[in-house]
Design a protein around this motif. Structure first.
Motif, PDB file in Angstrom:
ATOM      1  N   GLU A 144      31.862  -8.538 -16.913  1.00 37.76           N
ATOM      2  CA  GLU A 144      32.298  -8.124 -17.492  1.00 37.76           C
ATOM      3  C   GLU A 144      32.857  -9.304 -18.735  1.00 37.76           C
ATOM      4  O   GLU A 144      32.857  -8.592 -20.513  1.00 37.76           O
ATOM      5  N   VAL A 145      32.925 -10.485 -18.520  1.00 37.74           N
ATOM      6  CA  VAL A 145      32.926 -11.501 -19.386  1.00 37.74           C
ATOM      7  C   VAL A 145      31.693 -11.826 -20.316  1.00 37.74           C
ATOM      8  O   VAL A 145      31.826 -12.361 -21.531  1.00 37.74           O
ATOM      9  N   PHE A 146      30.863 -11.686 -19.278  1.00 37.42           N
ATOM     10  CA  PHE A 146      29.606 -11.616 -19.560  1.00 37.42           C
ATOM     11  C   PHE A 146      28.766 -10.890 -21.002  1.00 37.42           C
ATOM     12  O   PHE A 146      29.487 -11.753 -22.434  1.00 37.42           O
ATOM     13  N   ASP A 147      29.953  -9.570 -21.210  1.00 38.76           N
ATOM     14  CA  ASP A 147      28.690  -8.719 -22.775  1.00 38.76           C
ATOM     15  C   ASP A 147      29.791  -8.816 -23.453  1.00 38.76           C
ATOM     16  O   ASP A 147      29.639  -9.469 -24.245  1.00 38.76           O
ATOM     17  N   GLU A 148      30.657  -9.713 -23.313  1.00 39.44           N
ATOM     18  CA  GLU A 148      32.053  -9.708 -24.363  1.00 39.44           C
ATOM     19  C   GLU A 148      31.639 -10.656 -25.537  1.00 39.44           C
ATOM     20  O   GLU A 148      31.356 -10.536 -26.336  1.00 39.44           O
ATOM     21  N   TRP A 149      31.649 -12.568 -24.443  1.00 43.53           N
ATOM     22  CA  TRP A 149      30.769 -13.360 -24.767  1.00 43.53           C
ATOM     23  C   TRP A 149      29.457 -12.896 -25.485  1.00 43.53           C
ATOM     24  O   TRP A 149      28.925 -13.696 -26.538  1.00 43.53           O
ATOM     25  N   GLU A 204      16.452  -9.963 -22.264  1.00 48.04           N
ATOM     26  CA  GLU A 204      16.925 -10.398 -20.705  1.00 48.04           C
ATOM     27  C   GLU A 204      15.920 -11.342 -20.021  1.00 48.04           C
ATOM     28  O   GLU A 204      15.080 -11.103 -20.007  1.00 48.04           O
ATOM     29  N   HIS A 205      16.287 -12.776 -19.536  1.00 50.65           N
ATOM     30  CA  HIS A 205      15.166 -13.610 -18.632  1.00 50.65           C
ATOM     31  C   HIS A 205      14.969 -12.134 -17.659  1.00 50.65           C
ATOM     32  O   HIS A 205      16.059 -11.538 -16.837  1.00 50.65           O
ATOM     33  N   ALA A 206      14.446 -12.408 -17.605  1.00 45.70           N
ATOM     34  CA  ALA A 206      13.908 -11.754 -15.830  1.00 45.70           C
ATOM     35  C   ALA A 206      14.040 -12.408 -14.722  1.00 45.70           C
ATOM     36  O   ALA A 206      14.146 -13.940 -14.807  1.00 45.70           O
ATOM     37  N   LYS A 207      14.356 -11.578 -13.443  1.00 45.31           N
ATOM     38  CA  LYS A 207      14.919 -12.608 -12.372  1.00 45.31           C
ATOM     39  C   LYS A 207      13.761 -13.543 -11.544  1.00 45.31           C
ATOM     40  O   LYS A 207      14.834 -14.745 -11.482  1.00 45.31           O
ATOM     41  N   ALA A 228      12.415 -15.908 -13.312  1.00 41.22           N
ATOM     42  CA  ALA A 228      12.271 -16.837 -14.562  1.00 41.22           C
ATOM     43  C   ALA A 228      13.705 -17.229 -14.980  1.00 41.22           C
ATOM     44  O   ALA A 228      13.777 -17.830 -15.703  1.00 41.22           O
ATOM     45  N   LEU A 229      14.943 -16.746 -14.570  1.00 46.81           N
ATOM     46  CA  LEU A 229      16.073 -17.603 -14.304  1.00 46.81           C
ATOM     47  C   LEU A 229      15.611 -19.061 -14.183  1.00 46.81           C
ATOM     48  O   LEU A 229      14.762 -19.277 -12.893  1.00 46.81           O
ATOM     49  N   ALA A 230      16.774 -19.594 -14.947  1.00 49.23           N
ATOM     50  CA  ALA A 230      17.144 -21.063 -15.106  1.00 49.23           C
ATOM     51  C   ALA A 230      18.147 -21.720 -13.455  1.00 49.23           C
ATOM     52  O   ALA A 230      18.104 -20.356 -12.651  1.00 49.23           O
ATOM     53  N   HIS A 231      17.354 -22.238 -12.812  1.00 44.59           N
ATOM     54  CA  HIS A 231      18.179 -22.883 -11.143  1.00 44.59           C
ATOM     55  C   HIS A 231      19.567 -22.205 -10.820  1.00 44.59           C
ATOM     56  O   HIS A 231      20.339 -21.820  -9.884  1.00 44.59           O
ATOM     57  N   TYR A 232      20.516 -22.531 -12.055  1.00 41.01           N
ATOM     58  CA  TYR A 232      21.650 -22.257 -12.271  1.00 41.01           C
ATOM     59  C   TYR A 232      22.005 -20.591 -11.792  1.00 41.01           C
ATOM     60  O   TYR A 232      23.002 -20.479 -12.008  1.00 41.01           O
ATOM     61  N   SER A 233      21.282 -19.624 -12.368  1.00 35.90           N
ATOM     62  CA  SER A 233      21.746 -18.353 -13.182  1.00 35.90           C
ATOM     63  C   SER A 233      21.612 -17.436 -12.908  1.00 35.90           C
ATOM     64  O   SER A 233      20.640 -16.814 -12.042  1.00 35.90           O
ATOM     65  N   LYS A 234      22.901 -16.410 -12.633  1.00 32.73           N
ATOM     66  CA  LYS A 234      22.515 -15.258 -12.000  1.00 32.73           C
ATOM     67  C   LYS A 234      21.839 -14.092 -13.143  1.00 32.73           C
ATOM     68  O   LYS A 234      20.905 -13.411 -12.554  1.00 32.73           O
ATOM     69  N   ARG A 235      22.559 -14.107 -14.475  1.00 37.46           N
ATOM     70  CA  ARG A 235      21.548 -13.337 -15.531  1.00 37.46           C
ATOM     71  C   ARG A 235      21.824 -14.093 -16.964  1.00 37.46           C
ATOM     72  O   ARG A 235      23.010 -15.026 -16.842  1.00 37.46           O
ATOM     73  N   THR A 236      21.082 -14.208 -17.988  1.00 38.61           N
ATOM     74  CA  THR A 236      20.755 -15.329 -19.314  1.00 38.61           C
ATOM     75  C   THR A 236      19.896 -13.652 -19.968  1.00 38.61           C
ATOM     76  O   THR A 236      19.141 -13.380 -19.571  1.00 38.61           O
ATOM     77  N   VAL A 237      20.597 -13.694 -20.887  1.00 42.77           N
ATOM     78  CA  VAL A 237      19.777 -12.909 -22.175  1.00 42.77           C
ATOM     79  C   VAL A 237      20.791 -14.452 -23.615  1.00 42.77           C
ATOM     80  O   VAL A 237      21.301 -14.178 -23.875  1.00 42.77           O
ATOM     81  N   ARG A 294      26.222 -18.255 -14.827  1.00 45.07           N
ATOM     82  CA  ARG A 294      26.393 -20.010 -13.974  1.00 45.07           C
ATOM     83  C   ARG A 294      27.341 -19.502 -13.077  1.00 45.07           C
ATOM     84  O   ARG A 294      26.692 -20.499 -11.901  1.00 45.07           O
ATOM     85  N   THR A 295      27.576 -18.742 -11.700  1.00 48.37           N
ATOM     86  CA  THR A 295      28.822 -18.247 -11.361  1.00 48.37           C
ATOM     87  C   THR A 295      29.758 -19.462 -11.118  1.00 48.37           C
ATOM     88  O   THR A 295      29.517 -20.176 -11.256  1.00 48.37           O
ATOM     89  N   ASP A 296      29.302 -19.837  -9.681  1.00 45.29           N
ATOM     90  CA  ASP A 296      30.451 -21.319  -8.999  1.00 45.29           C
ATOM     91  C   ASP A 296      29.305 -21.562  -9.209  1.00 45.29           C
ATOM     92  O   ASP A 296      29.650 -22.772  -8.199  1.00 45.29           O
ATOM     93  N   TYR A 297      28.331 -22.258  -8.811  1.00 52.30           N
ATOM     94  CA  TYR A 297      27.133 -22.265  -9.085  1.00 52.30           C
ATOM     95  C   TYR A 297      27.291 -23.815  -9.197  1.00 52.30           C
ATOM     96  O   TYR A 297      27.188 -25.115  -8.037  1.00 52.30           O
ATOM     97  N   ASP A 298      27.744 -24.686 -10.422  1.00 45.84           N
ATOM     98  CA  ASP A 298      28.090 -26.171 -10.555  1.00 45.84           C
ATOM     99  C   ASP A 298      29.162 -26.675 -10.590  1.00 45.84           C
ATOM    100  O   ASP A 298      29.379 -27.555  -9.558  1.00 45.84           O
ATOM    101  N   LEU A 299      29.877 -26.212  -9.829  1.00 47.57           N
ATOM    102  CA  LEU A 299      31.934 -26.220  -9.114  1.00 47.57           C
ATOM    103  C   LEU A 299      31.730 -26.423  -8.442  1.00 47.57           C
ATOM    104  O   LEU A 299      31.624 -26.977  -7.514  1.00 47.57           O
ATOM    105  N   SER A 300      30.734 -25.670  -7.155  1.00 44.12           N
ATOM    106  CA  SER A 300      30.397 -26.275  -5.797  1.00 44.12           C
ATOM    107  C   SER A 300      29.309 -27.142  -5.710  1.00 44.12           C
ATOM    108  O   SER A 300      29.997 -28.083  -4.730  1.00 44.12           O
ATOM    109  N   GLN A 301      28.324 -27.463  -6.727  1.00 40.48           N
ATOM    110  CA  GLN A 301      28.145 -28.539  -6.428  1.00 40.48           C
ATOM    111  C   GLN A 301      28.722 -29.729  -6.268  1.00 40.48           C
ATOM    112  O   GLN A 301      28.469 -30.835  -5.730  1.00 40.48           O
TER     113      GLN A 301
END
Ligand code: GAP
Length: 448
Positions: free
Chosen positions: A220-225, A247-250, A252-261, A280-287
């Motif tokens: 939801e926050v993605f859509d707002e932004w 919309e980026h194809a699944k 072709a997404l950057a290594h950290y991304s679940k969805r990019t538009v 970017r999900t929790d990818y960066d903080l987890s890493q």
């Protein structure tokens, strides 16, 4: 309206009027590096100020930071940039020119020598190497010893400082999730091919926000932004029919991304990316938690539980905002609007126009320049970007200001001595209005 040779005309105007110069020009230039001249730097600064005001100053849930360009190299191992921040590179076996394989496939270089997408644009050969991954980060050394242990990188995105400093910002600012960290700053990418004026550069600035949310609230926050990001361009008057979403194809997404538009604009050289929003999900903080051994979780006071936040990342290139405003605002008169055919008007929003007001005395000597100089100084003291011009006919002076996008011109004439008023002429409509000198500063400031 389509304008023939528009990019060439814009490049020439930008050089002639001091918006953008080729970097290191006297030495023959340097690929993909640009300098911003007296007008360009004002415009860029105004864009950054507007961005900051819109997304930081006016937003109680967003705080800013200024991270460094150099970071501990482990940051780039953790973020995945050493491994994955690559573009596919192919080389011509005949002339050794190098290209991005994906751009070649799209037919981006088809021209004189290359009749087809798989031909080298320099020599026309079809013998290209297999694509290999080329890392875009610029390498450098920390300290005087140039060895493996001292290698670090110029940051290719500003984002990482906002992840590594997540806990420091959280504790010092006493924000609660959802909240964002914002930053404007330089980024460096050793692009395989640059070009389209300063569209794809090796040194550029970006404005990014890392917005931390509870997992599950990310979509939801993605859509707002995305809506807020697009609105930024619409509020600046960019033609909405030339904006589109991609919309980026699944795969072709950057290594950290679940969805990019992305937000794209139809430039004279084709649809190209202005800005994007990524989940970017929790990818960066987890890493970073894994690599640094420091906990990056958030303690939710309401539930008494900890979690790793998800991150929505809206990002945009500052120079790309500038390029789109220059391209979108560029117009040439067809001779039916009271201007001569071919006269250039740069229709820039007053908030980001490099000069906001031109001040002219009708004649160079006597009382008129005295009054005009006082108005000019008063405007400067108010923080208005003003330009004083007393040479040439008033018509010529208008044209010089129209070409650089100055929204208003003030002329002090002989009548001003009688009625204490000046003529204010508006750039787009060319409408003229008499305004009391005593009320002039307020009149202009209220419009900006
Ligand atoms: N942190 C996410 C990130 O870096 P990106 O799409 O790679 O995402 C962000 O870059 C923005 O920076 C892009 O939307 C674009 O506006 C701008 N940008 C990217 N590469 C650029 C380049 N070589 N020259 C100028 N601007 C660039």
């Amino acid at each position: 309206m389509r304008i023939d040779g528009m990019m060439e005309k814009l490049v020439s105007l930008c050089k002639r009027r001091g918006f953008v110069f080729q970097g290191s020009e006297i030495y023959g230039g340097i690929g993909g590096v640009w300098h911003y001249g007296p007008l360009g730097v004002e415009m860029k600064k105004a864009i950054k100020d507007l961005w900051w005001k819109t997304f930081v100053t006016k937003c109680p849930d967003i705080v800013g930071i200024e991270g460094a360009i150099l970071m501990n190299p482990q940051v780039w191992s953790a973020s995945g940039h050493i491994e994955s921040f690559t573009d596919p590179l192919v080389e011509c076996k005949q002339c050794h020119a190098r290209y991005r394989a994906d751009h070649m496939k799209e037919g981006k270089f088809v021209g004189d020598k290359a009749k087809e997408a798989d031909q080298c644009p320099v020599c026309g050969s079809k013998e290209m190497t297999e694509a290999r991954n080329f890392n875009l980060m610029f390498k450098t050394f920390l300290g005087p010893v140039e060895n493996e242990a001292n290698i670090t990188y110029l940051r290719p995105e500003t984002a990482q400082a906002m992840f590594t400093d997540f806990k420091l910002v959280l504790e010092s600012s006493r924000q609660k999730i959802p909240f964002g960290i914002a930053q404007i700053g330089k980024a460096f990418r050793n692009e395989i091919t640059t070009g389209d004026f300063f569209f794809r550069s090796r040194e550029f600035e970006m404005g990014e926000i890392e917005y931390f949310v509870k997992p599950g609230e990310d979509e939801e926050v993605f859509d707002e932004w995305f809506g807020r990001w697009k609105q930024f361009y619409l509020d600046l008057g960019v033609d909405k029919t030339k904006l589109r979403e991609r919309e980026h194809a699944k795969d072709a997404l950057a290594h950290y991304s679940k969805r990019t538009v992305d937000i794209e604009y139809e430039f004279p050289f084709g649809w190209s990316e202005l800005a994007g929003v990524a989940n970017r999900t929790d990818y960066d903080l987890s890493q970073h938690e894994k690599f640094s051994g420091k906990e990056m979780k958030y303690f939710d006071e309401e539930t008494g539980k900890k979690y790793t936040p998800y991150v929505i990342e809206p990002t945009m290139g500052i120079e790309r905002i500038m390029l789109v405003l220059l391209v979108d605002g560029y117009s040439e008169s067809d001779g039916t609007d009271g201007r001569e055919s071919g006269e250039v008007v740069l229709r820039l929003d007053p908030r980001i126009a490099p000069m906001q007001v031109g001040v002219f005395p009708l004649v160079k000597k006597g009382k008129l320049p005295e009054i005009a100089q006082k108005i000019y100084r008063d405007l400067l003291n108010e923080g208005v970007r003003a330009f004083y011009d007393e040479t040439g006919s008033v018509g010529r002076r208008y044209r010089r200001q129209d070409e650089i996008g100055t929204p208003w011109c003030i002329t002090v004439d002989f009548e001003s001595l009688e009625d204490n008023k000046v003529t204010v002429r508006e750039r787009d409509s060319m409408r003229q209005e008499r305004v009391e000198i005593d009320n002039l500063i307020n009149y202009i400031v209220e419009k900006i």
